[in-house]
Design a protein around this motif. Structure first.
Motif: not given
Length: 300
Positions: A220-247
């Protein structure tokens, strides 16, 4: 944008008025003193008149007779909460702030229909972090209010977070819906919720942002990590907001950023008619000032 930039933005807006419930508290008045110094806002201090005056006289004499300070006596915390909530409900103040009063008691007053602060939205905690080595603010939600939100509640939480992020100047926030993995796993509810929220965004049900998930934190926050895993989107590695699943996830991430990463933070409760500042005794005076500034930016 960093948190000092949020303060600057708040000072450039119409001067806000902040209503504080149970203001007879050293840490709260310290934040008020800093805010007045920065010309952030004017304040309505509800609580024990004697207690407030004694604290100001002993610790913040510069506030005595200040044009931006009004002290209104309340016989009890319940009355202070009622008066502060009514002040913002009537439009006489623009931001509500918690003083020396239990959070549950203040929020119970906020949720009373007759006081005019309920909007029908889910209330959620939104924190903006300034993390060393990052070139942008990172927003985390929800770390304090909703225990295990369902998809509908998560959509409300995204909307609240987006409204706060946009108030700081991020026109189209990028929202990463966090999970432990990046693929949909039917046995992992967080991944199913993430996929649903992403599709809701694609279909225009969640607006004014870009949503993608499930994403693990690194992707979510690292372009390098996203690219390493082959994840390409407008959000991956560039997130402004992190929505967590639970408190639990949110609370751990929140405190990790503060204590391990030495991040600065501003936090508000969103979803009511006005933003609510719930400062903690563990917060530094600087972080309380940032929270006030974030609330003021979000109140316009």
């Amino acid at each position: 944008m960093n948190l000092d930039g949020v303060i600057k933005k708040a000072t450039q807006q119409n001067k806000a008025k902040v209503a504080i419930a149970a203001a007879e508290d050293y840490e709260v008045l310290e934040a008020v003193s800093l805010a007045v110094e920065h010309r952030l806002a004017s304040f309505l201090l509800y609580g024990s008149e004697k207690g407030i005056y004694e604290l100001i006289d002993r610790n913040f004499p510069q506030l005595i007779g200040h044009e931006d300070i009004a002290i209104i006596h309340a016989e009890s915390n319940d009355e202070a909460a009622k008066l502060a909530v009514l002040a913002v409900g009537s439009g006489n103040a623009h931001v509500l702030m918690k003083g020396n009063i239990p959070t549950a008691k203040l929020l119970k007053t906020v949720l009373k229909k007759e006081y005019g602060l309920r909007t029908g939205k889910v209330l959620s905690h939104v924190a903006a972090f300034e993390v060393p080595a990052f070139d942008r603010l990172i927003f985390v939600s929800d770390a304090a209010m909703n225990i295990e939100p369902d998809v509908e509640q998560k959509a409300h939480i995204i909307n609240n977070s987006v409204q706060i992020a946009r108030a700081t100047g991020i026109e189209l926030p990028k929202v990463a819906v966090l999970a432990a993995v990046e693929v949909i796993n039917p046995t992992m509810k967080a991944t199913l919720d993430a996929a649903a929220l992403t599709q809701m965004n694609n279909r225009g049900q969640i607006k004014n942002c870009l949503v993608d998930g499930p994403l693990a934190l690194d992707n979510a926050i690292s372009l390098e990590a996203a690219e390493h895993k082959g994840i390409h989107s407008e959000v991956a590695g560039q997130a402004d907001i992190l929505l967590v699943p639970t408190i639990e996830t949110g609370n751990s991430l929140y405190k990790s950023l503060i204590y391990f990463a030495k991040a600065k933070v501003a936090a508000v409760i969103a979803g009511a008619k006005v933003p609510i500042v719930l400062t903690s005794r563990a917060d530094s005076a600087e972080n309380k000032l940032y929270s006030l500034a974030l609330a003021i930016c979000s109140s316009n």
